[in-house]
Design a protein around this motif. Structure first.
Motif, mmCIF file in Angstrom:
data_model
loop_
_atom_site.group_PDB
_atom_site.id
_atom_site.type_symbol
_atom_site.label_atom_id
_atom_site.label_comp_id
_atom_site.label_asym_id
_atom_site.label_seq_id
_atom_site.Cartn_x
_atom_site.Cartn_y
_atom_site.Cartn_z
ATOM 1 N N TYR A 13 -26.535 31.192 88.379
ATOM 2 C CA TYR A 13 -27.222 29.969 87.948
ATOM 3 C C TYR A 13 -28.039 30.204 86.678
ATOM 4 C CZ TYR A 13 -26.060 27.106 92.027
ATOM 5 O OH TYR A 13 -25.400 26.370 92.979
ATOM 6 N N ILE A 16 -26.324 29.508 83.240
ATOM 7 C CA ILE A 16 -26.163 28.152 82.699
ATOM 8 C C ILE A 16 -27.155 27.918 81.552
ATOM 9 C CG2 ILE A 16 -26.277 25.680 83.213
ATOM 10 C CD1 ILE A 16 -25.182 26.426 86.049
ATOM 11 N N LEU A 79 -19.398 23.126 78.221
ATOM 12 C CA LEU A 79 -20.548 23.373 79.083
ATOM 13 C C LEU A 79 -20.453 22.654 80.431
ATOM 14 C CD1 LEU A 79 -23.150 25.007 79.104
ATOM 15 C CD2 LEU A 79 -24.310 23.018 78.146
ATOM 16 N N TYR A 82 -18.076 24.554 82.668
ATOM 17 C CA TYR A 82 -18.694 25.807 83.105
ATOM 18 C C TYR A 82 -19.743 25.564 84.183
ATOM 19 C CZ TYR A 82 -21.280 30.139 83.119
ATOM 20 O OH TYR A 82 -21.903 31.283 83.523
ATOM 21 N N THR A 83 -20.609 24.593 83.960
ATOM 22 C CA THR A 83 -21.662 24.285 84.931
ATOM 23 C C THR A 83 -21.069 23.887 86.279
ATOM 24 O OG1 THR A 83 -23.135 23.618 83.142
ATOM 25 C CG2 THR A 83 -23.692 22.841 85.341
ATOM 26 N N THR A 87 -21.402 25.931 89.856
ATOM 27 C CA THR A 87 -21.876 25.209 91.036
ATOM 28 C C THR A 87 -20.866 25.268 92.171
ATOM 29 O OG1 THR A 87 -23.163 23.757 89.599
ATOM 30 C CG2 THR A 87 -22.756 22.985 91.849
ATOM 31 N N THR A 103 -19.222 34.855 85.569
ATOM 32 C CA THR A 103 -20.158 34.152 84.698
ATOM 33 C C THR A 103 -20.553 35.003 83.487
ATOM 34 O OG1 THR A 103 -22.034 34.796 86.107
ATOM 35 C CG2 THR A 103 -21.052 32.630 86.500
ATOM 36 N N CYS A 141 -13.754 30.072 84.185
ATOM 37 C CA CYS A 141 -14.108 28.810 84.863
ATOM 38 C C CYS A 141 -13.049 28.441 85.897
ATOM 39 C CB CYS A 141 -14.240 27.681 83.844
ATOM 40 S SG CYS A 141 -15.615 27.868 82.704
#
Length: 153
Positions: A13, A16, A79, A82-83, A87, A103, A141
């Motif tokens: 996390y 990010i 982005l 990726y986020t 998650t 990551t 990803c």
């Protein structure tokens, strides 16, 4: 289970915000502190690239500044994917090592991609690697999504 660099804690996390910072770095180079600063209007930043078209700049420098802006756009376009992948991996309970490795792999690929995009494009032999490195970042990803799906079965 340990992961890359011996990290045993889940840092995924935290990557990010790191990805957001990496996305902004080319703008810092091109318009905020770098050689294009005098052409950058913080009140209307979207006009920056059009101002560069008519600016009296060395052709090589103009290309770098324009590519830096393109690198910013590409980073923000990626982005969201990726986020969501980070998650999904966390929600599925993927192993910490897997999360950290994928990551950190994504961030590493984005750093290399950005360098190639801004400076490496001047060497035609390096240019094809931009697409390869982008593919590696996106593969990280897709691996997170795929592994999350498998874990959830």
């Amino acid at each position: 289970m340990s992961s890359y660099l011996g990290l045993e804690k889940n840092i995924s996390y935290f990557t990010i915000p790191a990805a957001v910072i990496l996305a902004l770095l080319p703008r810092v180079y091109s318009g905020l502190t770098g050689p294009g600063k005098k052409f950058f209007d913080p009140n209307n930043p979207r006009t920056f690239t059009s101002k560069l078209d008519t600016a009296e700049l060395d052709k090589k420098l103009r290309g770098r500044l324009q590519r830096a802006e393109s690198a910013v756009a590409n980073a923000f376009e990626n982005l969201g994917v990726y986020t969501a992948a980070v998650t999904a991996g966390n929600a599925a309970g993927l192993p910490v090592g897997t999360l950290n490795n994928l990551t950190l792999g994504y961030l590493t690929a984005r750093v290399i991609y950005t360098w190639i995009y801004i400076w490496g494009q001047e060497n035609r032999r390096i240019t094809p690697f931009r697409t390869i490195v982008w593919g590696i970042a996106m593969s990280c990803c897709m691996a997170l999504f795929s592994l999350a799906g498998i874990q959830s079965l």
